[in-house]
Design a protein around this motif. Structure first.
Motif, PDB file in Angstrom:
ATOM      1  N   GLU A  55     -64.493 -11.150 -12.900  1.00 22.06           N
ATOM      2  CA  GLU A  55     -63.119 -10.668 -13.737  1.00 22.06           C
ATOM      3  C   GLU A  55     -61.676 -11.217 -13.513  1.00 22.06           C
ATOM      4  N   MET A  56     -60.947 -10.879 -12.848  1.00 18.55           N
ATOM      5  CA  MET A  56     -59.939 -12.195 -12.476  1.00 18.55           C
ATOM      6  C   MET A  56     -60.350 -12.936 -11.165  1.00 18.55           C
ATOM      7  N   ASN A  57     -60.532 -14.288 -12.285  1.00 18.29           N
ATOM      8  CA  ASN A  57     -60.734 -15.574 -10.732  1.00 18.29           C
ATOM      9  C   ASN A  57     -60.045 -16.140 -10.113  1.00 18.29           C
ATOM     10  N   GLY A  58     -59.893 -16.728  -8.794  1.00 17.66           N
ATOM     11  CA  GLY A  58     -58.807 -17.055  -7.874  1.00 17.66           C
ATOM     12  C   GLY A  58     -57.635 -17.391  -8.290  1.00 17.66           C
ATOM     13  N   ILE A  59     -57.241 -18.467  -8.730  1.00 14.70           N
ATOM     14  CA  ILE A  59     -56.971 -19.899 -10.241  1.00 14.70           C
ATOM     15  C   ILE A  59     -55.886 -18.731 -10.806  1.00 14.70           C
ATOM     16  N   GLU A  60     -56.399 -17.548 -11.617  1.00 10.85           N
ATOM     17  CA  GLU A  60     -55.462 -16.556 -11.986  1.00 10.85           C
ATOM     18  C   GLU A  60     -55.038 -15.724 -11.530  1.00 10.85           C
ATOM     19  N   LEU A  61     -55.462 -14.994 -10.284  1.00 17.12           N
ATOM     20  CA  LEU A  61     -54.614 -14.476  -8.908  1.00 17.12           C
ATOM     21  C   LEU A  61     -53.765 -15.224  -9.112  1.00 17.12           C
ATOM     22  N   ALA A  62     -54.223 -16.217  -7.955  1.00 16.56           N
ATOM     23  CA  ALA A  62     -53.020 -17.530  -7.822  1.00 16.56           C
ATOM     24  C   ALA A  62     -51.243 -17.314  -8.471  1.00 16.56           C
ATOM     25  N   LYS A  63     -51.537 -17.050 -10.135  1.00 18.60           N
ATOM     26  CA  LYS A  63     -50.589 -17.556 -10.902  1.00 18.60           C
ATOM     27  C   LYS A  63     -49.727 -16.456 -10.888  1.00 18.60           C
ATOM     28  N   GLU A  64     -50.761 -15.061 -10.785  1.00 14.84           N
ATOM     29  CA  GLU A  64     -50.023 -13.888 -10.342  1.00 14.84           C
ATOM     30  C   GLU A  64     -48.914 -13.807  -9.325  1.00 14.84           C
ATOM     31  N   LEU A  65     -49.186 -14.534  -7.704  1.00 12.01           N
ATOM     32  CA  LEU A  65     -48.695 -14.325  -7.047  1.00 12.01           C
ATOM     33  C   LEU A  65     -47.423 -15.069  -6.932  1.00 12.01           C
ATOM     34  N   ARG A  66     -47.528 -15.990  -7.333  1.00  8.23           N
ATOM     35  CA  ARG A  66     -46.509 -16.579  -7.229  1.00  8.23           C
ATOM     36  C   ARG A  66     -45.300 -16.502  -8.086  1.00  8.23           C
ATOM     37  N   LYS A  67     -45.658 -15.669  -9.215  1.00  5.52           N
ATOM     38  CA  LYS A  67     -44.464 -14.886 -10.179  1.00  5.52           C
ATOM     39  C   LYS A  67     -44.033 -14.098  -9.030  1.00  5.52           C
ATOM     40  N   GLU A  68     -44.452 -14.335  -8.100  1.00  2.13           N
ATOM     41  CA  GLU A  68     -43.612 -12.296  -7.711  1.00  2.13           C
ATOM     42  C   GLU A  68     -43.637 -12.839  -6.236  1.00  2.13           C
ATOM     43  N   GLN A  69     -44.441 -13.832  -5.353  1.00  2.00           N
ATOM     44  CA  GLN A  69     -44.154 -14.453  -4.126  1.00  2.00           C
ATOM     45  C   GLN A  69     -43.852 -16.049  -3.715  1.00  2.00           C
ATOM     46  N   ASP A  70     -42.524 -16.527  -3.807  1.00  2.30           N
ATOM     47  CA  ASP A  70     -43.577 -18.063  -3.754  1.00  2.30           C
ATOM     48  C   ASP A  70     -44.097 -18.607  -2.359  1.00  2.30           C
ATOM     49  N   ALA A  71     -43.442 -17.981  -1.343  1.00  2.00           N
ATOM     50  CA  ALA A  71     -43.821 -18.020   0.119  1.00  2.00           C
ATOM     51  C   ALA A  71     -44.765 -18.373   0.715  1.00  2.00           C
ATOM     52  N   LEU A  72     -45.908 -17.156   0.077  1.00  2.00           N
ATOM     53  CA  LEU A  72     -46.754 -17.282   0.809  1.00  2.00           C
ATOM     54  C   LEU A  72     -48.430 -18.468   0.621  1.00  2.00           C
ATOM     55  N   GLN A  73     -48.821 -18.965   1.691  1.00  2.00           N
ATOM     56  CA  GLN A  73     -49.441 -20.046   1.999  1.00  2.00           C
ATOM     57  C   GLN A  73     -50.892 -19.801   0.988  1.00  2.00           C
ATOM     58  N   ILE A  74     -51.616 -20.494  -0.219  1.00  2.00           N
ATOM     59  CA  ILE A  74     -52.771 -20.273  -0.507  1.00  2.00           C
ATOM     60  C   ILE A  74     -53.500 -21.473  -0.121  1.00  2.00           C
ATOM     61  N   VAL A  75     -55.237 -21.391   0.185  1.00  2.00           N
ATOM     62  CA  VAL A  75     -55.606 -22.145   0.455  1.00  2.00           C
ATOM     63  C   VAL A  75     -57.232 -21.525  -0.493  1.00  2.00           C
ATOM     64  N   PHE A  76     -57.230 -22.570  -1.055  1.00  2.00           N
ATOM     65  CA  PHE A  76     -58.607 -22.363  -2.296  1.00  2.00           C
ATOM     66  C   PHE A  76     -59.884 -22.934  -1.687  1.00  2.00           C
ATOM     67  N   ILE A  77     -60.336 -21.954  -2.188  1.00  2.00           N
ATOM     68  CA  ILE A  77     -62.768 -21.873  -1.256  1.00  2.00           C
ATOM     69  C   ILE A  77     -62.909 -22.601  -2.849  1.00  2.00           C
ATOM     70  N   THR A  78     -63.650 -23.262  -3.355  1.00  2.00           N
ATOM     71  CA  THR A  78     -64.502 -23.681  -3.856  1.00  2.00           C
ATOM     72  C   THR A  78     -65.760 -24.088  -3.863  1.00  2.00           C
ATOM     73  N   GLY A  79     -66.664 -24.197  -4.613  1.00  2.00           N
ATOM     74  CA  GLY A  79     -68.195 -25.148  -4.542  1.00  2.00           C
ATOM     75  C   GLY A  79     -68.008 -26.000  -5.686  1.00  2.00           C
ATOM     76  N   TYR A  80     -66.593 -26.144  -6.436  1.00  2.00           N
ATOM     77  CA  TYR A  80     -67.105 -26.703  -7.709  1.00  2.00           C
ATOM     78  C   TYR A  80     -65.579 -28.122  -7.560  1.00  2.00           C
ATOM     79  N   PRO A  81     -65.829 -28.929  -7.392  1.00  2.00           N
ATOM     80  CA  PRO A  81     -64.636 -29.810  -7.067  1.00  2.00           C
ATOM     81  C   PRO A  81     -63.885 -30.023  -8.476  1.00  2.00           C
ATOM     82  N   ASP A  82     -64.511 -29.954  -9.678  1.00  2.00           N
ATOM     83  CA  ASP A  82     -63.369 -29.723 -11.401  1.00  2.00           C
ATOM     84  C   ASP A  82     -62.527 -28.958 -11.140  1.00  2.00           C
ATOM     85  N   TYR A  83     -62.689 -27.711 -10.125  1.00  2.00           N
ATOM     86  CA  TYR A  83     -61.197 -26.897 -10.064  1.00  2.00           C
ATOM     87  C   TYR A  83     -59.989 -27.632  -8.959  1.00  2.00           C
TER      88      TYR A  83
END
Length: 236
Positions: A65-93
């Motif tokens: 459904e909603m992936n991590g990048i899409e979620l992060a974009k939604e969060l950035r619309k609402e709050q800039d201060a939240l620190q996000i660390v991405f976890i991924t198995g693919y360097p392309d991301y």
């Protein structure tokens, strides 16, 4: 100091692994991490909109459904201060993480050394940024920094939040306010929450604040209030 850490990954084993490693980091740095687990981006977003009391989000990119990048974009619309660390198995991301100002990205399997480096960066950033809250007040959302809040008191179905400059009428309960504010605040009675930063004196039946306000102290809470204030002052 206690930090609220969210782990959002659709693999329970990955969340458990991260919590175990992060607990080791917290022990080594003498801080406290409180963890919240989420199995989907949608679940996290729903919870976050109800209670934004999260300091750091470890976010898996590859989810249904909603992936991590899409979620992060939604969060950035609402709050800039939240620190996000991405976890991924693919360097392309990796490049996409910079588009949403992620603190860092970690490749699976996450190494302890890299995780500790990222968490050290988070602690340094957190120490430099004042904590703030977003409150719905009427038809607008008000941002208040922790140091602006004096105390809150119940008034019917509302809470009157007393700040250094104004009073805000919030449609929430005192328990909800207490949970939203978190560490650094104390509930001296059923109807009040106070900012320990501004407590100047604790008597048997009241807490006195820097601005002259008196907040009632419940029966049997004198010792607990003193312990809370001492613990808070030690963290400053």
């Amino acid at each position: 100091m206690t930090y609220r850490i969210a782990l959002c990954d659709d693999e329970p084993a990955q969340r458990e692994y991260l919590e175990k490693k992060l607990s080791l980091f917290a022990q080594a740095r003498r801080v406290q991490f409180d963890f919240a687990h989420f199995s989907s981006a949608e679940a996290f977003l729903f919870c976050f909109r109800e209670n934004r009391n999260i300091d750091l989000l470890f976010l898996d990119i590859e989810m249904a459904e909603m992936n991590g990048i899409e979620l992060a974009k939604e969060l950035r619309k609402e709050q800039d201060a939240l620190q996000i660390v991405f976890i991924t198995g693919y360097p392309d991301y990796v490049g996409q993480g910079y588009d949403v100002e992620a603190l860092h990205y970690l490749l699976k399997p996450v190494s302890t050394e890299k995780l500790f480096e990222v968490c050290d960066r988070f602690l340094k950033t957190a120490e430099e940024q004042p904590r703030f809250y977003l409150f719905p007040a009427g038809k607008e959302v008000v941002r208040l920094y922790e140091k602006e809040i004096l105390y809150g008191e119940s008034e019917g179905h509302y809470v009157i939040l007393h700040t250094k400059t104004e009073e805000l009428k919030l449609r929430m309960t005192v328990p909800e306010l207490e949970k939203r504010l978190g560490e650094g605040f104390f509930r001296p009675s059923r109807s009040f929450v106070v900012n320990l930063r501004y407590v100047t004196r604790i008597a048997k039946t009241e807490m006195l604040l820097e601005n002259g306000a008196s907040v009632p102290l419940g029966k049997g809470l004198f010792d607990e209030a003193n312990r809370a204030l001492i613990a808070f002052l030690r963290e400053l």
